[in-house]
Design an enzyme around this catalytic site. Sequence first.
Site, PDB file in Angstrom:
ATOM      1  N   ASN A 122      22.111 -94.014 -59.699  1.00 51.80           N
ATOM      2  CA  ASN A 122      22.866 -92.756 -59.602  1.00 51.80           C
ATOM      3  C   ASN A 122      24.371 -93.007 -59.510  1.00 51.80           C
ATOM      4  O   ASN A 122      25.136 -92.104 -59.218  1.00 51.80           O
ATOM      5  CB  ASN A 122      22.387 -91.927 -58.406  1.00 51.80           C
ATOM      6  CG  ASN A 122      22.646 -92.617 -57.071  1.00 51.80           C
ATOM      7  OD1 ASN A 122      23.191 -93.717 -57.033  1.00 51.80           O
ATOM      8  ND2 ASN A 122      22.259 -91.976 -55.984  1.00 51.80           N
ATOM      9  N   HIS A 161      25.941 -95.069 -57.398  1.00 49.92           N
ATOM     10  CA  HIS A 161      26.524 -95.389 -56.092  1.00 49.92           C
ATOM     11  C   HIS A 161      27.041 -96.821 -56.056  1.00 49.92           C
ATOM     12  O   HIS A 161      26.550 -97.695 -56.785  1.00 49.92           O
ATOM     13  CB  HIS A 161      25.560 -95.091 -54.931  1.00 49.92           C
ATOM     14  CG  HIS A 161      24.407 -96.027 -54.766  1.00 49.92           C
ATOM     15  ND1 HIS A 161      23.099 -95.597 -54.702  1.00 49.92           N
ATOM     16  CD2 HIS A 161      24.360 -97.367 -54.602  1.00 49.92           C
ATOM     17  CE1 HIS A 161      22.303 -96.632 -54.513  1.00 49.92           C
ATOM     18  NE2 HIS A 161      23.041 -97.721 -54.450  1.00 49.92           N
ATOM     19  N   ASP A 201      27.170-102.915 -46.666  1.00 48.04           N
ATOM     20  CA  ASP A 201      26.460-101.777 -46.081  1.00 48.04           C
ATOM     21  C   ASP A 201      25.226-102.242 -45.317  1.00 48.04           C
ATOM     22  O   ASP A 201      24.878-103.433 -45.330  1.00 48.04           O
ATOM     23  CB  ASP A 201      26.080-100.757 -47.174  1.00 48.04           C
ATOM     24  CG  ASP A 201      25.402-101.399 -48.382  1.00 48.04           C
ATOM     25  OD1 ASP A 201      24.795-102.482 -48.235  1.00 48.04           O
ATOM     26  OD2 ASP A 201      25.490-100.828 -49.484  1.00 48.04           O
ATOM     27  N   GLU A 246      27.314 -92.696 -51.974  1.00 48.90           N
ATOM     28  CA  GLU A 246      26.444 -91.929 -52.863  1.00 48.90           C
ATOM     29  C   GLU A 246      27.269 -90.892 -53.646  1.00 48.90           C
ATOM     30  O   GLU A 246      28.424 -90.613 -53.284  1.00 48.90           O
ATOM     31  CB  GLU A 246      25.384 -91.208 -52.025  1.00 48.90           C
ATOM     32  CG  GLU A 246      24.441 -92.141 -51.275  1.00 48.90           C
ATOM     33  CD  GLU A 246      23.334 -92.720 -52.164  1.00 48.90           C
ATOM     34  OE1 GLU A 246      23.467 -92.711 -53.410  1.00 48.90           O
ATOM     35  OE2 GLU A 246      22.342 -93.205 -51.594  1.00 48.90           O
TER      36      GLU A 246
HETATM   37  C1  GLP Z   1      21.513-100.673 -52.646  1.00 46.81           C
HETATM   38  C2  GLP Z   1      22.756-101.329 -52.066  1.00 46.81           C
HETATM   39  C3  GLP Z   1      23.841-101.441 -53.096  1.00 46.81           C
HETATM   40  C4  GLP Z   1      23.297-102.062 -54.360  1.00 46.81           C
HETATM   41  C5  GLP Z   1      22.190-101.190 -54.921  1.00 46.81           C
HETATM   42  C6  GLP Z   1      21.599-101.701 -56.210  1.00 46.81           C
HETATM   43  O1  GLP Z   1      21.647 -99.308 -52.654  1.00 46.81           O
HETATM   44  N1  GLP Z   1      23.248-100.605 -50.935  1.00 46.81           N
HETATM   45  O2  GLP Z   1      24.917-102.217 -52.562  1.00 46.81           O
HETATM   46  O3  GLP Z   1      24.326-102.209 -55.287  1.00 46.81           O
HETATM   47  O4  GLP Z   1      21.179-101.110 -53.952  1.00 46.81           O
HETATM   48  O5  GLP Z   1      20.493-102.521 -55.966  1.00 46.81           O
HETATM   49  P1  GLP Z   1      19.749-103.353 -57.069  1.00 46.81           P
HETATM   50  O6  GLP Z   1      20.634-104.493 -57.413  1.00 46.81           O
HETATM   51  O7  GLP Z   1      18.469-103.825 -56.411  1.00 46.81           O
HETATM   52  O8  GLP Z   1      19.488-102.451 -58.206  1.00 46.81           O
END
Ligand code: GLP
Length: 234
Positions: free
Chosen positions: A128, A130, A63, A135
């Site tokens: 949440n 995702h 993404d 989302e």
């Molecule tokens: C972002 C990314 C996701 C990732 C998420 C969790 O939203 N788009 O791909 O899994 O963050 O991030 P973190 O590992 O910093 O909690």
Amino acid sequence: MELIVVRPEEFGEAAMNALDRALAATERPSLGIPTGSTPVPLYERLAEITYCFPPGSVCFALDEYVTARADATGTNAAFFRRHWPAHLPTVTTPDAGAADPEAAIAAHCRAIAAHGGLEVVLLGIGRNGHIAFNEPGSERDAGCRVVTLAEETRRAAAADWPEGAPTRGMTIGVREIMAARRAILLVTGPAKAAALRAAITGPVTATLPASYLQEHRSLVIVCDTAAWSSAALQ
Ligand code: GLP
């Protein structure tokens, strides 16, 4: 589904072993690669031992943000410049500053499709539930698209975006994640425990997109004891 629970200090190594097993079964893999703090110990470990992917491997970001500030340090492209091991194949990201983000994510997904889809998808999880930027509310057949980011997701990214996180993102869809031959979900820390528990034991629902992974044909979850013991206790 295979669940691997390790101490926090062992997480990078355990994630690397799971990736290594996934790559061992394939010759010319295309990989989906996440950003976030969770995969950083894995990327550090890959760099430390100069881990090699099979020849011809290609890496795609899951993404990206949609922003007029494409040179901002908060973009996923900037994340990969900071954290992705320099010796590994460059991670292709959709253009954060594209005038036409729909076209940018469509081109990204065409490139993935041209490689026969993803062989291995590495995933983090949002609080949440995702996955990538799919989302809550994302349907099982949601494809590559531009999305509105949840407020919680924007808050979680606030440290990387001093002027405020973008309101929109581009993401590969639930469909592309579910079509990947192998999925590896990485989860660390107590803040992810509720999402992890719901993803594994709750109903499969658009309300928590990570729950779709219960139906994935080959899912390995690598989590640390902080995420798991809190999840197990709830
Ligand atoms: C972002 C990314 C996701 C990732 C998420 C969790 O939203 N788009 O791909 O899994 O963050 O991030 P973190 O590992 O910093 O909690």
